[in-house]
Write a protein that holds these residues in place. Structure first.
Motif, PDB file in Angstrom:
ATOM      1  N   PRO A 142     -15.229  15.372 -16.663  1.00 24.82           N
ATOM      2  CA  PRO A 142     -14.791  15.782 -18.003  1.00 24.82           C
ATOM      3  C   PRO A 142     -13.854  16.980 -17.939  1.00 24.82           C
ATOM      4  N   GLY A 143     -13.122  17.199 -19.022  1.00 21.24           N
ATOM      5  CA  GLY A 143     -12.271  18.378 -19.083  1.00 21.24           C
ATOM      6  C   GLY A 143     -10.917  18.110 -19.714  1.00 21.24           C
ATOM      7  N   THR A 144     -10.045  19.105 -19.592  1.00 22.70           N
ATOM      8  CA  THR A 144      -8.697  19.092 -20.157  1.00 22.70           C
ATOM      9  C   THR A 144      -7.691  18.943 -19.024  1.00 22.70           C
ATOM     10  N   TYR A 145      -6.817  17.954 -19.127  1.00 24.75           N
ATOM     11  CA  TYR A 145      -5.863  17.663 -18.058  1.00 24.75           C
ATOM     12  C   TYR A 145      -4.478  17.401 -18.632  1.00 24.75           C
ATOM     13  N   LEU A 146      -3.477  17.754 -17.854  1.00 19.21           N
ATOM     14  CA  LEU A 146      -2.110  17.360 -18.201  1.00 19.21           C
ATOM     15  C   LEU A 146      -1.825  15.971 -17.646  1.00 19.21           C
ATOM     16  N   TYR A 147      -0.939  15.248 -18.325  1.00 15.62           N
ATOM     17  CA  TYR A 147      -0.214  14.157 -17.670  1.00 15.62           C
ATOM     18  C   TYR A 147       1.263  14.439 -17.872  1.00 15.62           C
ATOM     19  N   GLU A 148       2.069  14.175 -16.870  1.00 19.31           N
ATOM     20  CA  GLU A 148       3.478  14.571 -16.962  1.00 19.31           C
ATOM     21  C   GLU A 148       4.301  13.768 -15.976  1.00 19.31           C
ATOM     22  N   SER A 149       5.609  13.839 -16.135  1.00 19.81           N
ATOM     23  CA  SER A 149       6.489  13.105 -15.240  1.00 19.81           C
ATOM     24  C   SER A 149       6.340  13.618 -13.814  1.00 19.81           C
ATOM     25  N   GLY A 150       6.290  12.680 -12.859  1.00 16.39           N
ATOM     26  CA  GLY A 150       6.316  13.035 -11.450  1.00 16.39           C
ATOM     27  C   GLY A 150       7.663  12.719 -10.819  1.00 16.39           C
ATOM     28  N   VAL A 167     -11.056  14.344 -21.337  1.00 16.98           N
ATOM     29  CA  VAL A 167     -12.145  13.494 -20.860  1.00 16.98           C
ATOM     30  C   VAL A 167     -13.452  14.060 -21.410  1.00 16.98           C
ATOM     31  N   ARG A 168     -14.114  13.283 -22.269  1.00 19.58           N
ATOM     32  CA  ARG A 168     -15.374  13.716 -22.886  1.00 19.58           C
ATOM     33  C   ARG A 168     -16.523  13.486 -21.906  1.00 19.58           C
ATOM     34  N   PRO A 169     -17.450  14.444 -21.809  1.00 16.73           N
ATOM     35  CA  PRO A 169     -18.526  14.317 -20.826  1.00 16.73           C
ATOM     36  C   PRO A 169     -19.558  13.286 -21.254  1.00 16.73           C
ATOM     37  N   SER A 170     -20.338  12.835 -20.288  1.00 18.03           N
ATOM     38  CA  SER A 170     -21.372  11.847 -20.613  1.00 18.03           C
ATOM     39  C   SER A 170     -22.455  12.455 -21.496  1.00 18.03           C
ATOM     40  N   MET A 171     -22.566  13.793 -21.561  1.00 16.61           N
ATOM     41  CA  MET A 171     -23.532  14.413 -22.472  1.00 16.61           C
ATOM     42  C   MET A 171     -23.178  14.177 -23.929  1.00 16.61           C
ATOM     43  N   GLY A 172     -21.915  13.855 -24.202  1.00 19.06           N
ATOM     44  CA  GLY A 172     -21.540  13.536 -25.575  1.00 19.06           C
ATOM     45  C   GLY A 172     -20.355  14.340 -26.052  1.00 19.06           C
ATOM     46  N   PRO A 173     -19.764  13.904 -27.186  1.00 18.95           N
ATOM     47  CA  PRO A 173     -18.509  14.524 -27.653  1.00 18.95           C
ATOM     48  C   PRO A 173     -18.672  15.937 -28.209  1.00 18.95           C
ATOM     49  N   TYR A 175     -19.961  18.253 -26.478  1.00 20.58           N
ATOM     50  CA  TYR A 175     -20.000  19.119 -25.305  1.00 20.58           C
ATOM     51  C   TYR A 175     -18.638  19.059 -24.613  1.00 20.58           C
ATOM     52  N   ALA A 176     -18.233  20.221 -24.043  1.00 19.23           N
ATOM     53  CA  ALA A 176     -16.991  20.222 -23.272  1.00 19.23           C
ATOM     54  C   ALA A 176     -17.232  19.678 -21.878  1.00 19.23           C
ATOM     55  N   TYR A 177     -18.410  19.993 -21.326  1.00 19.80           N
ATOM     56  CA  TYR A 177     -18.790  19.550 -19.974  1.00 19.80           C
ATOM     57  C   TYR A 177     -20.254  19.140 -20.015  1.00 19.80           C
ATOM     58  N   ASN A 178     -20.744  18.649 -18.891  1.00 18.28           N
ATOM     59  CA  ASN A 178     -22.142  18.225 -18.822  1.00 18.28           C
ATOM     60  C   ASN A 178     -23.046  19.429 -18.579  1.00 18.28           C
ATOM     61  N   ASP A 179     -23.049  20.324 -19.538  1.00 13.38           N
ATOM     62  CA  ASP A 179     -23.873  21.523 -19.442  1.00 13.38           C
ATOM     63  C   ASP A 179     -24.195  21.950 -20.869  1.00 13.38           C
ATOM     64  N   PRO A 180     -25.482  22.240 -21.155  1.00 17.69           N
ATOM     65  CA  PRO A 180     -25.843  22.586 -22.541  1.00 17.69           C
ATOM     66  C   PRO A 180     -25.075  23.795 -23.069  1.00 17.69           C
ATOM     67  N   GLY A 291      -9.984  21.647 -15.626  1.00 15.19           N
ATOM     68  CA  GLY A 291     -10.946  20.566 -15.753  1.00 15.19           C
ATOM     69  C   GLY A 291     -12.192  20.743 -14.905  1.00 15.19           C
ATOM     70  N   ARG A 292     -12.480  21.967 -14.483  1.00 19.94           N
ATOM     71  CA  ARG A 292     -13.691  22.212 -13.709  1.00 19.94           C
ATOM     72  C   ARG A 292     -14.423  23.403 -14.317  1.00 19.94           C
TER      73      ARG A 292
END
Ligand SMILES: [Cu+2]
Length: 415
Positions: A142-150, A167-173, A175-180, A291-292
């Motif tokens: 999960p996290g925030t990522y860029l996509y861009e021209s390579g 990317v939404r974590p499996s804990m649910g929308p 949450y930002a990450y899989n951590d309470p 994203g980490r």
């Protein structure tokens, strides 16, 4: 609702005040109705994009030729659509190239990107002019990522070929990450994508003229494709049809029972230079980078409070924001007590400027006809901007550029 504002007053303070009227906070995450402020998701996990050309508008009335990723079934837009997926999704991106040179997408932070179609390029498989390519990967983290021209990123990313993947974590929308500890208020999720523009470079590309990439000199800076004060306007305002995403951040004071959850602020720097970025008068808690989640070698929480965060080129950050009402907000009194000094003690700075003795900004006297308030309900506004002050401008005119506003509503919301 949004108010039509003539272009010639858009960069004036009047425009700012008008913009602040009619900004209802989104109270729902219903997919069918995009929110007027906050992040606007395009949902996948299959996305059909095209690399194409168009124009954006700047608050000083300029028009700039851009390249961008747009939905294949949608209009030109800067930045590209925000691609929202769930952890574990197999993401498929079909890219069609409407430009006259090869183009591609790289996905920093994603593992095992596979492709089909296209032609080999330096960093990844490219779509030739008129052609297409498909990228596939599993959104593992999960996290925030860029996509861009390579493909020639110094040229194509500067021209606007960038966007963000959430990317939404499996804990649910919520949450930002899989951590309470990363739970946030889903009504208050904000994405601020930074970018910088040299209009002469863009004009040279438009006209097929040579350019020196080493001579790039940025004159405009954008958040979500808009320069301030346009950045503070709603999503989808009609006068910016190619720049659909606003960047106003709107919160309410923390309350342990009625408003316990923070806002989530996502930063992503798609520009080529680093930007020191801060909201005035407030700290945020930095919880993740690129994203980490910030964790130490033994899993300890290494998140931290920060005022100015320098967002490096290509970097992303996730931040939680509780606005704490340390001045005991009162709807009847001033949060900062004021004793107006005697007239003889007030300073005439330059023979023209008169200090009223109050720490509050504003004017005295009658309001103009039709104006019932200088704001909606006593809310606060704070600048949120690049502290590289040359970037706080629109072509050397301040204030503008890489800036937005933080709006803090009274406890319980704007009524
Ligand atoms: Cu500042």
């Amino acid at each position: 609702m949004s108010l039509p504002i003539p272009r010639n007053v858009r960069s004036s303070l009047l425009a700012l005040l008008l913009i602040t009227l009619g900004l209802p906070i989104s109270t729902s995450t219903v997919r069918a109705v995009p929110p007027l402020i906050g992040v606007v998701c395009t949902y996948g996990p299959t996305f059909n994009l095209r690399a194409t050309t168009g124009y954006i508008y700047t608050p000083d009335g300029n028009r700039i030729f851009m390249w961008s990723f747009a939905r294949s079934d949608g209009p030109f837009q800067v930045p590209g659509p925000v691609l929202c997926v769930n952890q574990g999704d197999t993401v498929i991106i079909n890219l069609t190239n409407e430009l006259s040179e090869p183009v591609s997408i790289v996905f920093p932070g994603q593992d095992g990107v596979a492709f089909s179609g296209g032609t080999p390029g330096l960093l990844t498989q490219e779509a030739p002019p008129g052609g297409s390519v498909r990228y596939t990967f599993v959104a593992r983290e999960p996290g925030t990522y860029l996509y861009e021209s390579g493909t020639n990123p110094h040229r194509q990313v500067q021209m606007g070929l960038y966007g963000v993947i959430i990317v939404r974590p499996s804990m649910g929308p919520d949450y930002a990450y899989n951590d309470p500890s990363t739970r946030f208020d889903p009504r208050r999720e904000y994405l601020l994508v930074l970018h910088d523009i040299d209009p002469y470079f863009h004009a040279a590309v438009e006209q097929g003229l040579p350019y020196d990439p080493g001579a790039i000199e940025d004159r405009y800076w954008t958040i979500n494709g808009r320069s301030f004060p346009d950045s503070a306007a709603d999503n989808f305002v009609p006068w910016l049809p190619e720049q659909p995403y606003g960047a106003l951040v709107r919160v309410e004071p923390y309350d342990p029972t009625t408003n316990p959850l923070p806002a989530l602020i996502r930063y992503a720097n798609a520009g080529m230079v680093n930007h020191p970025f801060h909201p005035h008068g407030n700290h945020l808690r930095v919880i993740a980078r690129d994203g980490r989640l910030l964790r130490g070698p033994n899993g300890e929480d290494t998140s931290f409070e920060d005022f100015t965060r320098t967002v490096a080129s290509g970097q992303t950050y996730d931040l939680l924001f509780w606005w704490t009402d340390v001045e005991a907000w009162s709807s009847t009194g001033n949060p900062v007590p004021v004793q107006i000094p005697g007239l003889q003690n007030l300073v005439f700075k330059d023979g023209v400027t008169f200090y009223s003795g109050s720490p509050y900004l504003g004017e005295k006297g009658e309001l103009p006809v039709g104006v019932v308030s200088y704001n909606q309900c006593g809310e606060f506004y704070f600048p949120w901007h690049s502290h590289a002050l040359n970037e706080f401008t629109n072509f050397d005119e301040g204030f503008g550029g890489l800036a937005t506003l933080l709006r803090v509503d009274p406890p319980g919301g704007c009524r």
